[in-house]
Design a protein around this motif. Structure first.
Motif, mmCIF file in Angstrom:
data_model
loop_
_atom_site.group_PDB
_atom_site.id
_atom_site.type_symbol
_atom_site.label_atom_id
_atom_site.label_comp_id
_atom_site.label_asym_id
_atom_site.label_seq_id
_atom_site.Cartn_x
_atom_site.Cartn_y
_atom_site.Cartn_z
ATOM 1 N N ILE A 125 40.882 -8.661 -72.628
ATOM 2 C CA ILE A 125 41.153 -7.527 -73.529
ATOM 3 C C ILE A 125 42.237 -6.638 -72.909
ATOM 4 O O ILE A 125 43.195 -6.236 -73.554
ATOM 5 N N ASN A 126 42.048 -6.309 -71.634
ATOM 6 C CA ASN A 126 43.040 -5.543 -70.860
ATOM 7 C C ASN A 126 42.831 -5.883 -69.384
ATOM 8 O O ASN A 126 42.083 -6.818 -69.071
ATOM 9 N N ASP A 127 43.450 -5.119 -68.485
ATOM 10 C CA ASP A 127 43.367 -5.484 -67.060
ATOM 11 C C ASP A 127 41.945 -5.373 -66.502
ATOM 12 O O ASP A 127 41.658 -5.890 -65.425
ATOM 13 N N PHE A 128 41.066 -4.716 -67.243
ATOM 14 C CA PHE A 128 39.743 -4.442 -66.675
ATOM 15 C C PHE A 128 38.581 -5.031 -67.475
ATOM 16 O O PHE A 128 37.435 -4.816 -67.148
ATOM 17 N N LYS A 129 38.883 -5.742 -68.538
ATOM 18 C CA LYS A 129 37.807 -6.144 -69.431
ATOM 19 C C LYS A 129 38.106 -7.481 -70.119
ATOM 20 O O LYS A 129 39.239 -7.741 -70.507
ATOM 21 N N CYS A 130 37.060 -8.317 -70.255
ATOM 22 C CA CYS A 130 37.213 -9.595 -70.963
ATOM 23 C C CYS A 130 36.119 -9.748 -72.010
ATOM 24 O O CYS A 130 34.984 -9.316 -71.811
ATOM 25 N N ARG A 131 36.462 -10.395 -73.122
ATOM 26 C CA ARG A 131 35.479 -10.750 -74.134
ATOM 27 C C ARG A 131 35.150 -12.235 -73.955
ATOM 28 O O ARG A 131 36.057 -13.073 -73.887
ATOM 29 N N VAL A 132 33.879 -12.542 -73.827
ATOM 30 C CA VAL A 132 33.471 -13.919 -73.558
ATOM 31 C C VAL A 132 32.695 -14.488 -74.741
ATOM 32 O O VAL A 132 31.725 -13.876 -75.199
ATOM 33 N N SER A 133 33.131 -15.621 -75.262
ATOM 34 C CA SER A 133 32.388 -16.327 -76.320
ATOM 35 C C SER A 133 31.725 -17.553 -75.709
ATOM 36 O O SER A 133 32.319 -18.232 -74.871
ATOM 37 N N LEU A 134 30.525 -17.838 -76.152
ATOM 38 C CA LEU A 134 29.738 -18.949 -75.606
ATOM 39 C C LEU A 134 29.201 -19.814 -76.742
ATOM 40 O O LEU A 134 28.737 -19.292 -77.756
ATOM 41 N N ARG A 135 29.281 -21.125 -76.578
ATOM 42 C CA ARG A 135 28.688 -22.055 -77.547
ATOM 43 C C ARG A 135 27.919 -23.117 -76.775
ATOM 44 O O ARG A 135 28.377 -23.549 -75.704
ATOM 45 N N ASP A 138 20.293 -21.972 -74.059
ATOM 46 C CA ASP A 138 20.216 -20.822 -74.960
ATOM 47 C C ASP A 138 21.261 -19.797 -74.521
ATOM 48 O O ASP A 138 21.023 -18.985 -73.633
ATOM 49 N N VAL A 139 22.448 -19.849 -75.156
ATOM 50 C CA VAL A 139 23.528 -18.960 -74.702
ATOM 51 C C VAL A 139 23.285 -17.498 -75.075
ATOM 52 O O VAL A 139 23.904 -16.606 -74.506
ATOM 53 N N SER A 140 22.359 -17.236 -76.002
ATOM 54 C CA SER A 140 22.068 -15.836 -76.333
ATOM 55 C C SER A 140 21.451 -15.129 -75.113
ATOM 56 O O SER A 140 21.651 -13.934 -74.908
ATOM 57 N N LYS A 141 20.729 -15.885 -74.289
ATOM 58 C CA LYS A 141 20.140 -15.294 -73.072
ATOM 59 C C LYS A 141 21.219 -14.937 -72.058
ATOM 60 O O LYS A 141 21.143 -13.911 -71.380
ATOM 61 N N ILE A 142 22.216 -15.822 -71.923
ATOM 62 C CA ILE A 142 23.341 -15.536 -71.014
ATOM 63 C C ILE A 142 24.071 -14.282 -71.498
ATOM 64 O O ILE A 142 24.354 -13.365 -70.722
ATOM 65 N N ALA A 143 24.335 -14.240 -72.805
ATOM 66 C CA ALA A 143 25.049 -13.084 -73.368
ATOM 67 C C ALA A 143 24.232 -11.812 -73.180
ATOM 68 O O ALA A 143 24.778 -10.760 -72.817
ATOM 69 N N ALA A 144 22.913 -11.908 -73.399
ATOM 70 C CA ALA A 144 22.046 -10.729 -73.273
ATOM 71 C C ALA A 144 22.067 -10.184 -71.844
ATOM 72 O O ALA A 144 22.040 -8.968 -71.626
ATOM 73 N N TYR A 145 22.160 -11.081 -70.879
ATOM 74 C CA TYR A 145 22.214 -10.679 -69.466
ATOM 75 C C TYR A 145 23.417 -9.765 -69.213
ATOM 76 O O TYR A 145 23.387 -8.869 -68.368
ATOM 77 N N PHE A 146 24.496 -9.983 -69.991
ATOM 78 C CA PHE A 146 25.688 -9.139 -69.871
ATOM 79 C C PHE A 146 25.758 -8.118 -71.019
ATOM 80 O O PHE A 146 26.847 -7.688 -71.418
ATOM 81 N N ASN A 147 24.581 -7.791 -71.581
ATOM 82 C CA ASN A 147 24.476 -6.805 -72.657
ATOM 83 C C ASN A 147 25.183 -7.227 -73.946
ATOM 84 O O ASN A 147 25.604 -6.364 -74.726
ATOM 85 N N GLY A 148 25.311 -8.518 -74.144
ATOM 86 C CA GLY A 148 25.876 -9.014 -75.399
ATOM 87 C C GLY A 148 24.765 -9.521 -76.299
ATOM 88 O O GLY A 148 23.598 -9.185 -76.100
ATOM 89 N N GLY A 149 25.126 -10.341 -77.298
ATOM 90 C CA GLY A 149 24.105 -10.826 -78.226
ATOM 91 C C GLY A 149 24.554 -12.077 -78.941
ATOM 92 O O GLY A 149 25.609 -12.614 -78.661
ATOM 93 N N GLY A 150 23.719 -12.511 -79.867
ATOM 94 C CA GLY A 150 24.062 -13.685 -80.668
ATOM 95 C C GLY A 150 22.876 -14.580 -80.892
ATOM 96 O O GLY A 150 21.733 -14.131 -80.882
ATOM 97 N N HIS A 151 23.172 -15.839 -81.109
ATOM 98 C CA HIS A 151 22.143 -16.831 -81.416
ATOM 99 C C HIS A 151 22.015 -17.837 -80.255
ATOM 100 O O HIS A 151 22.802 -17.801 -79.311
ATOM 101 N N ILE A 152 21.072 -18.758 -80.377
ATOM 102 C CA ILE A 152 20.830 -19.749 -79.311
ATOM 103 C C ILE A 152 22.092 -20.561 -79.013
ATOM 104 O O ILE A 152 22.419 -20.831 -77.870
ATOM 105 N N ARG A 153 22.813 -20.956 -80.073
ATOM 106 C CA ARG A 153 23.957 -21.860 -79.899
ATOM 107 C C ARG A 153 25.320 -21.167 -79.982
ATOM 108 O O ARG A 153 26.353 -21.811 -79.814
ATOM 109 N N ALA A 154 25.333 -19.866 -80.306
ATOM 110 C CA ALA A 154 26.610 -19.134 -80.411
ATOM 111 C C ALA A 154 26.364 -17.675 -80.058
ATOM 112 O O ALA A 154 25.582 -16.991 -80.724
ATOM 113 N N ALA A 155 26.997 -17.211 -78.982
ATOM 114 C CA ALA A 155 26.767 -15.831 -78.563
ATOM 115 C C ALA A 155 28.023 -15.294 -77.889
ATOM 116 O O ALA A 155 28.986 -16.041 -77.671
ATOM 117 N N GLY A 156 28.016 -14.002 -77.590
ATOM 118 C CA GLY A 156 29.187 -13.405 -76.958
ATOM 119 C C GLY A 156 28.832 -12.141 -76.199
ATOM 120 O O GLY A 156 27.780 -11.533 -76.430
#
Lengths: 322, 322
Positions: free
Chosen positions: B261-271, B277-295
């Motif tokens: 996004i900028n020098d200090f931040k990235c947006r990560v998409s997971l499939r 269960d990528v929603s758990k990985i995303a949740a660990y970094f305060n993100g969200g989504g579904h089992i097979r698609a999260a960010g």
């Protein structure tokens, strides 16, 4: 009616060989296996033959491993030939014609030479899978989940994912019925269209890096030096669909993919969208094809082939724009 | 029956506003325009609203140019809200609820809050386009070619080209009927899925060149430094589907796309495909989504974000394999 006649033969005969064309594809394999699985359910003896290497992506279909390349002298009561416009498409397996009591020819190519004892050619059918569905339905066969997976694969691949203009409302109705058996069509779709090897993806990147556009971005050209295959540990058919990345450029009328065969020869694929007849360009270089998809072989290096093609396109684009 | 009740309202009322959600997509635009074109054929007054910028790829649909972003004080006898689980999805246009005599809420989200005077929510429908088709059919409307193009677009896009598991035999039957009107569905399909800008294709090549695999090729990672957008003259949404190139690697269970996004931040998409269960990985970094698609969004450089995600994935892959 011929479909009923075929139905009677399927019921009356006990041993079958089913065969299809060289360069096997989703329709030939799917329709062979759809018919195979149904006949096996009724206790019939069925051998399967294709005189070629099979694309591995269809190996999830039941019966795939039963497809053999050579017939070692067996004779059959009934030989069923699927998706072949003429017997030359059988390769060496055309010898099967001489060791079968009756030959059924089922196809959807309008050019079919009607070489069978019984011929059913429906050029309005999207795929032979669609015809096999109709034969089974009309003759009262129940379509199992196993058979439905095969026929769905046939129809899916020969319609390019229900995209090509050969797709009809009949096609959609049949697919609706097939997915009612509970098949995981999402998974089949992904296996066939979405799955790529690491080598293939690396090769795509290298080929995309060659992208050039000409004539106000109306021609997009991709090239593949033969050394790239080795460099990426890729196979030649890994590049089969790369031409689409050139064609799909929104401003492009013509997409060109130049694949170097060796130091002296290139294979050129051409695609167009609206007004350029690429079969004429291909014919100029002794190649062939259709209005919107054609190909030819050109002697010379990649840059020589590119210049020749661009010269030929330049004239046609000027005429086409008038 | 509610579908008949909606039919009576469509016949009895004379002036309508049709509105749908922010972040408009093929289904929201296609279903709005399908209903719009049919009502216009019957001489009704119909205004269209979406509180957002519209994706240009749908501009070929009749009525697209009639969609406005703001309502400057008009009142309507009937307000029809499509494809919105709740009124917040309308953005500023939720004010329309206060200047309409009757509100019809038509949707296929199971979570719909039933905020209308008349509510029709069918969570088995692949798309709102499918529901609009049924409303029109049940109430005796003839579906014109113009309307069929809109509804085909709805269904096509919300089913991912008839691929997603929300596609049913009903969906296929409806599409079969729509293409019987003679629409050029091949052209619509190509416009929506195949057409790419030159910039987008160049951006794809640059992003593919970042491809890396980890943990026995079970994780595929693509990255996009923010400078690439400028370098390729591309827009941010040009990269929307690049995650699929990581996910589609045949050996990969997880696909990762890291967009700086900028020098200090990235947006990560997971499939993921089968067991992570990528929603758990995303949740660990305060993100969200579904089992097979999260960010999720991760502070740090691209390589820092990548290391954090790989660390999190390492643990999960080991558990998943047990």
């Amino acid at each position: 009616m011929i479909l009923n006649k075929i139905g009677h033969i399927l019921k009356d005969y006990d041993d079958f060989a089913i065969v299809s064309h060289v360069s096997p594809d989703g329709d030939s394999i799917g329709s062979m296996l759809g018919l195979f699985n149904t006949l096996k359910d009724f206790g019939k003896s069925v051998d399967l033959f294709v005189d070629d290497i099979l694309p591995e992506k269809y190996s999830f279909l039941t019966g795939y491993d039963n497809i053999k390349r050579y017939n070692t002298g067996s004779k059959y009561s009934c030989l069923i030939i699927l998706d072949c416009g003429d017997v030359l498409r059988l390769g060496e397996l055309k010898s099967l014609l001489n060791c079968s009591d009756i030959v059924i020819n089922i196809d959807h190519h309008i050019s079919n030479t009607l070489f069978g004892d019984v011929n059913y050619v429906d050029s309005n059918a999207s795929s032979v899978g669609e015809i096999i569905y109709q034969i089974l339905k009309i003759n009262g066969y129940n379509i199992s989940k196993t058979t439905a997976m095969c026929l769905y694969t046939s129809i899916l691949t020969d319609t390019g994912g229900f995209k090509y203009s050969n797709t009809t409302s009949m096609t959609f109705n049949i697919v609706g019925d097939l997915i009612n058996t509970g098949i995981n069509f999402s998974d089949i779709y992904s296996r066939i269209y979405d799955s790529k090897t690491l080598s293939q993806t690396k090769l795509l990147e290298k080929v995309l890096s060659t992208l050039e556009v000409y004539f106000n971005d109306t021609v997009a050209v991709l090239t593949m030096p033969y050394k790239l295959l080795e460099e990426c540990n890729a196979k030649e058919n890994d590049a089969d669909e790369f031409i689409n990345y050139a064609r799909n450029i929104d401003t492009a009328e013509v997409g060109v993919f130049i694949k170097q065969i060796n130091d002296f020869k290139c294979r050129v694929s051409l695609r167009s969208k609206n007004y350029v007849d690429v079969s004429k360009i291909a014919a100029y270089f002794n190649g062939g094809g259709h209005i919107r998809a054609a190909g030819c072989t050109i002697e010379g290096s990649i840059s020589e082939a590119k210049n020749k093609i661009l010269d030929a396109l330049k004239d046609v684009l000027e005429v086409g724009h008038k």
